[in-house]
Scaffold this active site. Structure first.
Site, mmCIF file in Angstrom:
data_model
loop_
_atom_site.group_PDB
_atom_site.id
_atom_site.type_symbol
_atom_site.label_atom_id
_atom_site.label_comp_id
_atom_site.label_asym_id
_atom_site.label_seq_id
_atom_site.Cartn_x
_atom_site.Cartn_y
_atom_site.Cartn_z
ATOM 1 C CG ASP A 67 9.532 -63.505 15.142
ATOM 2 O OD1 ASP A 67 10.007 -64.094 14.145
ATOM 3 O OD2 ASP A 67 8.596 -62.701 15.050
ATOM 4 C CG HIS A 138 3.152 -57.907 15.731
ATOM 5 N ND1 HIS A 138 1.915 -58.508 15.680
ATOM 6 C CD2 HIS A 138 3.907 -58.589 14.825
ATOM 7 C CE1 HIS A 138 1.923 -59.489 14.799
ATOM 8 N NE2 HIS A 138 3.117 -59.560 14.261
#
Ligand code: GLP
Length: 260
Positions: A67, A138
């Protein structure tokens, strides 16, 4: 899903590094999925020292970051591209051109996300994906509510995640609201996922994703559907697990040939 409860970060780093070392020896052009955050640091430290000691060769390996923040200028020290370089890839002999991250500075973010998916596919997919987990469950930056089949895309951070990550910035105001992240479907395509969680602040998230229902409210719970997911936790992160004794018993009696 295999849960391994270990005494501390040193042992976690060593066990994950064993799996990565075995992979790179078996497949020199292995594709590694690289995570940021503090959880994977013991793995990177261990791999760097094994590389320095000689014998561990990353010259044909590839690395793909999970990410990236949107809106940080290129070269920002907290951009994940820089963090991955600093914490891992600059410390071993992986070629800089073989290390990739989603482009959070692209003008056309959607196209950049598709390019990233294509780049992962072009090298045959991720062989071993390292993961941490956020306090809200997450993985990558797939916040609660993420589609369980999602691909690389833009996401908006939950306030708690911005607070958790504010320690890396001068002030919480500097933590971007937007990110690009591999989706849960992208992560699920990795052949092996190794998730690390340590400390009491992760105990609830670990309990939820390991033993709770598979649900978008806890993104990491999708790993229950992965055919080869390894969860490495310390005692504190394991402290809310109902079946902790069973996981310990299973690992203690695991045939040695199985590896992770
Ligand atoms: C960030 C990253 C995640 C990471 C999480 C936990 O949000 N995007 O990949 O797992 O932080 O970080 P830490 O390991 O520092 O607790």
């Amino acid at each position: 899903m295999e849960v391994v409860i270990l005494p501390g970060t040193k042992q976690i780093g060593a066990l994950a590094a064993d799996a990565i070392e075995a992979l790179v020896r078996r497949k020199p052009n292995a594709v590694l999925g690289l995570a940021t955050g503090s959880s994977p640091l013991p793995i990177y430290d261990e791999l760097a020292s094994r590389y320095e000691a000689g014998g561990l060769d990353f010259s044909q390996a590839h690395g793909f970051a999970l990410d990236e923040y949107v809106g940080l200028e290129a070269g920002h020290p907290e951009s994940y591209r820089e963090v991955i370089r600093r914490e891992f890839t600059n410390r071993v002999n992986i070629k800089p051109e073989n290390v990739h991250g989603p482009d959070g500075a692209a003008e056309d973010l959607e196209a950049a996300c598709q390019d990233y998916e294509d780049a992962i596919k072009a090298v045959g997919g991720v062989d071993l994906q390292i993961l941490g987990v956020g306090t809200d469950g997450h993985i990558g930056f797939n916040e609660p509510g993420s589609s369980l089949a999602s691909r690389t895309r833009i996401k908006t951070l939950i306030e708690q995640t911005r607070k958790d990550n504010a320690r890396f910035f001068d002030s919480i105001d500097d933590v971007p609201h937007h990110v690009v992240t591999q989706g849960l479907g992208t992560i699920m395509d990795a052949k092996h996922v190794v998730l690390v969680a340590t400390g009491a602040q992760k105990a609830q998230a670990v309990r939820d994703f390991v033993e709770g229902p598979v649900a978008a409210i806890c993104a990491a719970s999708i790993l229950q559907m992965h055919p080869h997911a390894t969860i490495l936790v310390d005692e504190a992160a394991a402290s809310s697990l109902k079946l902790a004794d069973y996981y310990r018993h299973t690992y203690d009696n695991k045939p040695e040939w199985q590896g992770l």
